[in-house]
Write an enzyme that holds these catalytic residues in place. Structure first.
Site, PDB file in Angstrom:
ATOM      1  N   ASP A  81       6.734  -9.058  -6.319  1.00 14.34           N
ATOM      2  CA  ASP A  81       6.358  -8.693  -7.694  1.00 14.34           C
ATOM      3  C   ASP A  81       6.141  -7.191  -7.846  1.00 14.34           C
ATOM      4  O   ASP A  81       5.257  -6.623  -7.209  1.00 14.34           O
ATOM      5  CB  ASP A  81       5.056  -9.405  -8.093  1.00 14.34           C
TER       6      ASP A  81
ATOM      7  N   ASP B  94      -0.807  -4.381  -1.417  1.00 11.00           N
ATOM      8  CA  ASP B  94       0.102  -3.939  -0.353  1.00 11.00           C
ATOM      9  C   ASP B  94      -0.549  -2.964   0.631  1.00 11.00           C
ATOM     10  O   ASP B  94      -0.010  -2.676   1.690  1.00 11.00           O
ATOM     11  CB  ASP B  94       1.360  -3.313  -0.965  1.00 11.00           C
TER      12      ASP B  94
ATOM     13  N   LYS C 174      -2.817  -9.575   2.780  1.00  8.23           N
ATOM     14  CA  LYS C 174      -1.492  -9.487   3.389  1.00  8.23           C
ATOM     15  C   LYS C 174      -1.498  -9.066   4.862  1.00  8.23           C
ATOM     16  O   LYS C 174      -0.631  -9.472   5.629  1.00  8.23           O
ATOM     17  CB  LYS C 174      -0.602  -8.538   2.572  1.00  8.23           C
TER      18      LYS C 174
ATOM     19  N   ASP D 179       7.314  -6.480  -0.468  1.00  4.51           N
ATOM     20  CA  ASP D 179       6.607  -7.200  -1.515  1.00  4.51           C
ATOM     21  C   ASP D 179       7.643  -7.679  -2.538  1.00  4.51           C
ATOM     22  O   ASP D 179       8.761  -7.160  -2.590  1.00  4.51           O
ATOM     23  CB  ASP D 179       5.613  -6.213  -2.162  1.00  4.51           C
TER      24      ASP D 179
END
Lengths: 227, 227
Positions: free
Chosen positions: B10, B177, B150, B8
Site C-alpha cells: 500500500d 515500514d 513488520k 511494502d
C-alpha cells in the site's frame, strides 16, 4: 452494446493456462475498457479474500463472483448465493478421493477446491449419488452443494448491475466457464480454451489467455466489433 | 550485492499513496529483477489470503510477510510469528475507539486493521497501558499483541532466505515500514514517503510509489548502483 465484461481469472487473465502470473497487458486493457465506461468483473473459483484483494489492487470496478459462483460482491455488498458446504459430505469426499486441499479452503464457506484438478468417473458418480456439484477448472476440482457453479453467481451479479444479458460479455478458458456462458449474450473463449468451451462460444479469440483478453478488448474499443 | 528486495504494498507498489491500484510498471520491473536472479517479497499489513493471492498472481518469488509482520510465508511454509490477538483486548479497542473493522479482519489471526487510519494520543496511551502494539500504515490502524510490527516478520523471512542483512533492500512509504528498515542493509523510501521515513532512509527516490519502485530497480539492474 457491451456494458459489462465478466472475466475468469485462472487460464484467462493469466499468461497461459496452468500458470498463475497475470498478463499485465490484459490488466492494462481492462483498465482501458473501464475508462471507456465498461464495467469489468472477476468470476473465479478462488476464495473471496483472494479475489477481493486482486479486485482492489488490479483496480476493477464491476464486482466479483468468488467460490466458483457461490459468493458475489458488488458495491459494498457481499452475498452468499449457495448453501454452505455440508461438512460431513466434504469429509467423505476427502476420505474417499484423497485429494489435496487448496490452501484457500480455510477461507471458504460454500465451494471447496482440491488438487490435482482431474475429475474422474468415480467422482462424478459419487457427486451424482449425493446430489453434490463437482467440476474442474484445470486449477482445482470444485465441490459444492447444489445449485452451484458460476451461473448462479453470475445471474445475481447481472441482476445487481441491472443490465440485460445481451449487454454482457463473458471470457473464459475452461469447462467451469460454460455455466457463465449460459447467462450472457456474448460468449468469448480465449484461443487456448478447452475444445468443448470453444464449441459453445460466439467468438474464439486468436491469442491465448491474457493476450486473448487484450485482443478482445481492442476489438471492442478500437474496431467497435460486437457493438 | 542485493539478493532480496522486500517491498511494502500500500502506497509503495500502488500508483500513489491512498489508492489501491497497483502500478503495472512496478510489477513489470519486479518481474525483471526476479529474472535477473533477485528474489522479491511482499511485506504488508494485509491479511494472509489477500497477500498470498497477490503474491501468486503478480508472480513473486521471495515469499511474503502478512498481517503487518505476524504471518510469514516462504516456499511451502506459513508461520505465525506473533501471539494470537487477545479477543477481549480487541473488543475493548472496538468499544472504545469506534473505528470500522477492515473487511479482512475475519481472515486474520494476530494483527487487526481499522479505519480511518488515524492514530491519536488516546489510542497510543491506551496501547501503552495494555502493552499492545498500535501503528498506522495510512490505509489502516493496526492493533496486535507485542512483539509485533513488520520487523518481527522480516527477521524471520531473512533467516529463511539465509542471506545477510546487507544483501537485503527494503522499499516503503509509511511509518509501519520503519520497523522493516531497521532489519536491512539498504533502506529505500519512495519519493512521496512520510518525511520521518525519509529521514531514516539510505535512499530517497525521485518518483512516487510504484514509479519509485521502478526507478529503484532500474538503478539496481541497469546502472549497477548499490552493488
Amino acid at each position: 452494446m457491451i456494458k459489462l465484461i465478466l472475466t475468469d481469472l485462472d487460464g484467462t487473465l493469466t499468461e497461459d493456462r496452468g500458470v498463475y502470473k497475470v498478463d499485465l497487458e490484459a490488466i492494462e486493457a481492462i483498465r482501458r475498457a473501464q475508462e471507456a465506461g465498461i464495467k469489468v468483473a472477476l468470476v473465479s473459483g478462488n476464495s473471496y479474500p483472494v479475489l477481493r484483494g486482486l479486485y482492489n489492487y488490479l483496480g476493477l470496478n464491476g464486482g466479483l463472483v468468488a467460490e466458483n459462483g457461490c459468493v458475489v460482491f458488488y458495491g459494498k455488498e457481499r452475498l452468499e448465493v449457495c448453501k454452505r458446504m455440508d461438512r460431513e459430505i466434504l469429509e467423505e469426499f476427502r476420505q474417499r478421493f484423497k485429494l489435496k486441499d487448496s490452501w484457500q479452503n480455510e477461507f471458504r464457506c460454500c465451494d471447496f477446491g482440491f488438487t490435482p484438478a482431474v475429475l474422474n468417473e468415480e467422482m462424478l458418480k459419487w457427486a451424482e449419488d449425493r446430489g453434490v456439484y463437482v467440476n474442474s477448472s484445470g486449477y482445482a476440482v470444485h465441490v459444492a452443494m447444489k445449485p452451484a457453479g458460476k451461473g448462479v453467481g453470475v445471474r445475481k451479479l447481472i441482476e445487481l448491475h441491472g443490465v440485460r444479458r445481451d449487454e454482457v460479455a463473458a471470457l473464459g478458458d475452461s469447462m467451469t466457464d460454460l455455466e457463465m456462458f449460459q447467462e450472457v449474450g456474448l460468449k468469448v473463449a480465449v484461443g487456448n480454451a478447452d475444445e468443448k468451451l470453444k464449441e459453445n462460444a460466439d467468438v474464439v479469440l486468436n491469442l491465448k489467455s491474457g493476450k486473448g483478453v487484450k485482443e478482445f478488448i481492442s476489438s471492442l474499443l478500437d474496431d467497435g466489433t460486437w457493438n
